[in-house]
Design a protein around this motif. Structure first.
Motif, short mmCIF file in Angstrom:
data_model
loop_
_atom_site.label_atom_id
_atom_site.label_comp_id
_atom_site.label_asym_id
_atom_site.label_seq_id
_atom_site.Cartn_x
_atom_site.Cartn_y
_atom_site.Cartn_z
N GLY A 314 23.82 26.39 70.25
CA GLY A 314 23.97 25.18 70.75
C GLY A 314 23.32 24.23 69.62
N LYS A 319 22.65 20.08 69.71
CA LYS A 319 21.71 19.99 71.04
C LYS A 319 20.31 19.86 70.57
CE LYS A 319 22.36 22.55 74.55
NZ LYS A 319 22.62 23.82 75.36
N HIS A 323 18.23 27.68 74.80
CA HIS A 323 17.60 28.60 75.85
C HIS A 323 17.26 30.02 74.73
CE1 HIS A 323 21.53 31.12 75.92
NE2 HIS A 323 20.83 32.07 76.46
N ASP A 326 20.15 31.56 68.00
CA ASP A 326 21.02 32.35 67.32
C ASP A 326 21.20 32.16 65.92
OD1 ASP A 326 22.10 33.07 69.98
OD2 ASP A 326 22.87 31.04 70.10
N ARG A 384 23.86 43.71 65.56
CA ARG A 384 23.03 42.62 65.90
C ARG A 384 21.62 43.08 66.78
NH1 ARG A 384 26.29 39.95 70.78
NH2 ARG A 384 24.07 39.28 71.51
P1 TTP Z 1 24.45 31.22 73.57
O1 TTP Z 1 23.21 31.19 72.60
O2 TTP Z 1 24.51 31.93 74.59
O3 TTP Z 1 24.75 29.71 74.08
P2 TTP Z 1 24.34 28.27 73.55
O4 TTP Z 1 23.53 28.40 72.34
O5 TTP Z 1 25.53 27.69 73.36
O6 TTP Z 1 23.49 27.87 74.54
P3 TTP Z 1 21.93 27.26 74.90
O7 TTP Z 1 21.98 25.82 74.19
O8 TTP Z 1 21.78 27.14 76.33
O9 TTP Z 1 21.25 28.13 74.02
O10 TTP Z 1 25.66 31.82 72.76
C1 TTP Z 1 26.27 30.75 71.52
C2 TTP Z 1 27.52 30.85 71.33
O11 TTP Z 1 27.85 32.35 70.88
C3 TTP Z 1 28.43 31.07 72.53
O12 TTP Z 1 29.02 29.82 72.85
C4 TTP Z 1 29.19 32.18 72.43
C5 TTP Z 1 28.74 33.11 71.30
N1 TTP Z 1 28.33 34.31 71.60
C6 TTP Z 1 28.98 35.35 71.33
O13 TTP Z 1 30.18 35.29 70.58
N2 TTP Z 1 28.89 36.64 71.38
C7 TTP Z 1 27.56 36.85 72.22
O14 TTP Z 1 27.00 38.13 72.48
C8 TTP Z 1 26.85 35.74 72.62
C9 TTP Z 1 25.62 35.99 73.56
C10 TTP Z 1 27.12 34.54 72.38
#
Ligand code: TTP
Length: 532
Positions: A314, A319, A323, A326, A384
Motif C-alpha cells: 500500500g 497510502k 497494516h 512489504d 520470504r
Molecule cells: P498486503 O501487505 O497484504 O496489502 P496492502 O499493503 O495492499 O495493504 P495495507 O495497506 O492494508 O497494508 O499485500 C500487498 C500486496 O502484495 C497485495 O496486494 C498482494 C501482494 N501479496 C502477494 O503477492 N503475496 C502475498 O503472499 C501477500 C501477503 C501479498
C-alpha cells in the motif's frame, strides 16, 4: 453576474493568502476555482466574500465546504476536486456549486440555502459509467474518493461473504465497491449509475438503501452479528485465517479469554500474533515503514553491497498508512541474492529488532510453468520472511514503553523476476486479481508475481525487454519517483542479450507481443487505490 467585468485586468492580483479566522459563518468555507474564472476575478470575488464575513480559502483542504466555479462543467470541477484531494492528501466532501449560489449569497449577505439549481451536475456519472472499463486494472482509481459510505457498506458485505466461504459473493461486492471508487464524483442517485459494469442487483439494493437512509439495514445487521464480530476479532490475529477462525467459532469460542480457558492450541505465529495483537492492529505510519526499510537496507548493505530494498504494498500506492510493511530485496546480478535473507534476518535479530520471524524457501521453478490458464495461484513462491519487528515508537500506543511491534514481510526476488514481483506486491489485492483476469481472458496469458506467460504459443515466460518496452505488464511497474533502487542499477533497464538471459535453461526468451500499454492501463499503478 456583474460584480466585476469578466475581462481580465492587466495585472491579476492573487487572492489574499490564508483564511482569516472562521468568519461570520463558521459552517461555511469557500474555495473558488480559478479555471475559466481567471485570477483577477477570483481575487476580486475572494475579497468581496471576505468583506461580507465569509471564510474563503485560497487552496483546497478537507475544511472546504463549498467549491464555487464559473463556466465549468460538473465533470470538470469533479476532476479538479479529485486532483486537489490527491495533492493535499486530504478528503472532504464539499458541495460543487455554480457561481449563481455565490452571487445570491453575496446579495443576501449570508450563505443562502443550496438548491438543486445551484449544484453542478456531476450526472456526468452516467456517460462516464458507459465508458468505464470493465477491469479494475484498466481504471484510474484515486486514493481518496467521494463514495466512502457506499463502498464501506459493500466492503462489509464482501468481508462477511468471505467469512462464510462465499468467494463468488465476496468478489461481486468487492467489484461493485471498486467501480464506485473509480467514479468521478459523489453518487447522488442510483439512476446516475446507468449501465455500469460490475454492479449487480444485490449491490444496487445496498447502494439505494445507503443513498436513501444513510445506512443499509442488512449491513447494520451483519456488523452486529455475533459471527461477523467474532470472525473479525479472530482473523485480526496474525496467523489466523478464515478457516481457523471459523473452526474456533463452530467450537463455541468467542473471545481471547475463551481461547485461553479452553487451552486452544496455537501455532508459534498465532502466539506472537496474540501477544502483539494491539500493536499489530494499530496502523503502521509511512514514517515507520520508511524507518523499517532503512534498518533492512543497512543490514543488506553489510552483507551484499549493491543489493536493493524496495518498499512495496500500500505504501508504494501512496497510502499514508497500512497494516504491514512489504519490502522486496534483489540484486542486479542474478543469483547474488541467494543466501542474503537468512544473514539479514540473523543480523537484525542480533540487534534486537526482531520479535518473531519464520522464513520460507524459494520454491519457484521456471521449468514448472505456470498454473493452467485461469488458475487461481495468487500466492508467489519467493523466498520470504514473515516477521514482527520491534520498532522504536514514534508516539502512538507504544510511546510509553518506547517500542511498537510492526508486521514486516521481506521478500527476495531474483532480478529477472523483480518487475513481476514489484507489480504483484504493489497491490491492491483486487487490482492484482483483475490484472490476472485481464491477462487470462483478454490476452490468453498467465501473469503471476514471477513471470508473464504466453499460453497461445508456449508456456515460456516473457521477459521485459527494456524500460520503454510496450509489454503491458512491464509498463505497469514504471520507475516511479518513490521507487528508488534498483531501477537506476537494474540491468533490465537495457535490453538483455539472449546469452545474458537469467532465464536459462529456456533456449530463447520470447519477446512480448505488441500490446499497447495505454490500451490496457492508462495510469501509474503507484497512485492506485487499494480496493481490497
Ligand atoms: P498486503 O501487505 O497484504 O496489502 P496492502 O499493503 O495492499 O495493504 P495495507 O495497506 O492494508 O497494508 O499485500 C500487498 C500486496 O502484495 C497485495 O496486494 C498482494 C501482494 N501479496 C502477494 O503477492 N503475496 C502475498 O503472499 C501477500 C501477503 C501479498
Amino acid at each position: 453576474m456583474a460584480l466585476v467585468p469578466l475581462k481580465r485586468r492587466r495585472r491579476a492580483p492573487s487572492p489574499p493568502a490564508g483564511p482569516p479566522g472562521p468568519g461570520r459563518f463558521p459552517a461555511v468555507v469557500l474555495c473558488l476555482v480559478e479555471k475559466r474564472m481567471g485570477a483577477s476575478r477570483r481575487a476580486f470575488l475572494t475579497q468581496l466574500a471576505r468583506a461580507k464575513g465569509f471564510r474563503v480559502d485560497r487552496t483546497y483542504s478537507a475544511a472546504v465546504t463549498h467549491v464555487v466555479s464559473e463556466q465549468n462543467s460538473g465533470a470538470e470541477v469533479a476532476q479538479w476536486l479529485e486532483q486537489q484531494r490527491e495533492e493535499c492528501g486530504d478528503g472532504g466532501d464539499p458541495a460543487l456549486l455554480d457561481i449563481s449560489w455565490f452571487t445570491e449569497s453575496m446579495g443576501a449577505g449570508r450563505p443562502v440555502e443550496i438548491e438543486s439549481r445551484h449544484r453542478l451536475r456531476v450526472a456526468a456519472l452516467a456517460p462516464h459509467g458507459r465508458q468505464m472499463a470493465p477491469y479494475a486494472c484498466q481504471r484510474r482509481t484515486p486514493l481518496l474518493h467521494s463514495n466512502q459510505p457506499l463502498t464501506e457498506a459493500l466492503e462489509t458485505l464482501a468481508e462477511e461473504a468471505g467469512f462464510s466461504g462465499s468467494e463468488g459473493r465476496s468478489l461481486a461486492f468487492t467489484r461493485a465497491a471498486s467501480v464506485l471508487k473509480a467514479l468521478p464524483g459523489r453518487l447522488g442517485a442510483l439512476e446516475e449509475l446507468g449501465p455500469l459494469p460490475g454492479i449487480g442487483e444485490h449491490s444496487r439494493r445496498v447502494i439505494q438503501d445507503v443513498l436513501e437512509d444513510g445506512v443499509c439495514a442488512e449491513v447494520e445487521r451483519v456488523k452486529l452479528s455475533e459471527r461477523y464480530r467474532t470472525m473479525k476479532l479472530f482473523t485480526k490475529i496474525f496467523g489466523v485465517g478464515v478457516r481457523t477462525a471459523s473452526r474456533w467459532y463452530q467450537e463455541g469460542l468467542r473471545t481471547f479469554l475463551d481461547l485461553q480457558e479452553r487451552s486452544t492450541k496455537l501455532t508459534r505465529q498465532q502466539q506472537a500474533g496474540l501477544q502483539h495483537y494491539d500493536d499489530l492492529n494499530t496502523p503502521v505510519e509511512r514514517s515507520e515503514a520508511e524507518s523499517t526499510s532503512r534498518a533492512v537496507q543497512e543490514a543488506v548493505k553489510r552483507f551484499l553491497p549493491g543489493a536493493s530494498v524496495t518498499l512495496a504494498g500500500g505504501f508504494r500506492r501512496g497510502k499514508p498508512r497500512g497494516h504491514d510493511v512489504d519490502l522486496l530485496l534483489t540484486h542486479p546480478e542474478e543469483g547474488r541474492e541467494v543466501g542474503l535473507l537468512s544473514r539479514v534476518v540473523s543480523w537484525l535479530d542480533s540487534q534486537g529488532l526482531i520479535l518473531y520471524q519464520h522464513s520460507q524457501e524459494n520454491s519457484y521453478g521456471l521449468r514448472e510453468g505456470p498454473e493452467p490458464l485461469g488458475g487461481r495461484d495468487v500466492m508467489d513462491r519467493f523466498e520470504r520472511c514473515f516477521s514482527i519487528f520491534r520498532l522504536e515508537a514514534q508516539g502512538g500506543p507504544g510511546a510509553a514503553r518506547g517500542w511498537k511491534a510492526v508486521r514486516v514481510d521481506l521478500v527476495v526476488a531474483p532480478v529477472s523476476q523483480f518487475p513481476f514481483a514489484l507489480l504483484g506486491w504493489t497491490g491492491s489485492r483486487h487490482f492484482e486479481r483483475e490484472l490476472r483476469r485481464f491477462a487470462s481472458r483478454e490476452r490468453k496469458m498467465v501473469l503471476n508475481s514471477h513471470a508473464l506467460y504466453d499460453t497461445r504459443t508456449s508456456f515460456y515466460p516473457l521477459r521485459p525487454k527494456k524500460k520503454s518496452s510496450s509489454t503491458w505488464a512491464w509498463s505497469m511497474c514504471p520507475p516511479h519517483r518513490e521507487t528508488p533502487e534498483p531501477w537506476s542499477t537494474c540491468p533490465l533497464q537495457r535490453p538483455l542479450a539472449a546469452q545474458e538471459s537469467p532465464l536459462q535453461p529456456w533456449k530463447r526468451p520470447l519477446l512480448p507481443p505488441v500490446l499497447a500499454a495505454s490500451s490496457v492501463f492508462p495510469g501509474d499503478p503507484a497512485r492506485l487505490v487499494p480496493v481490497d
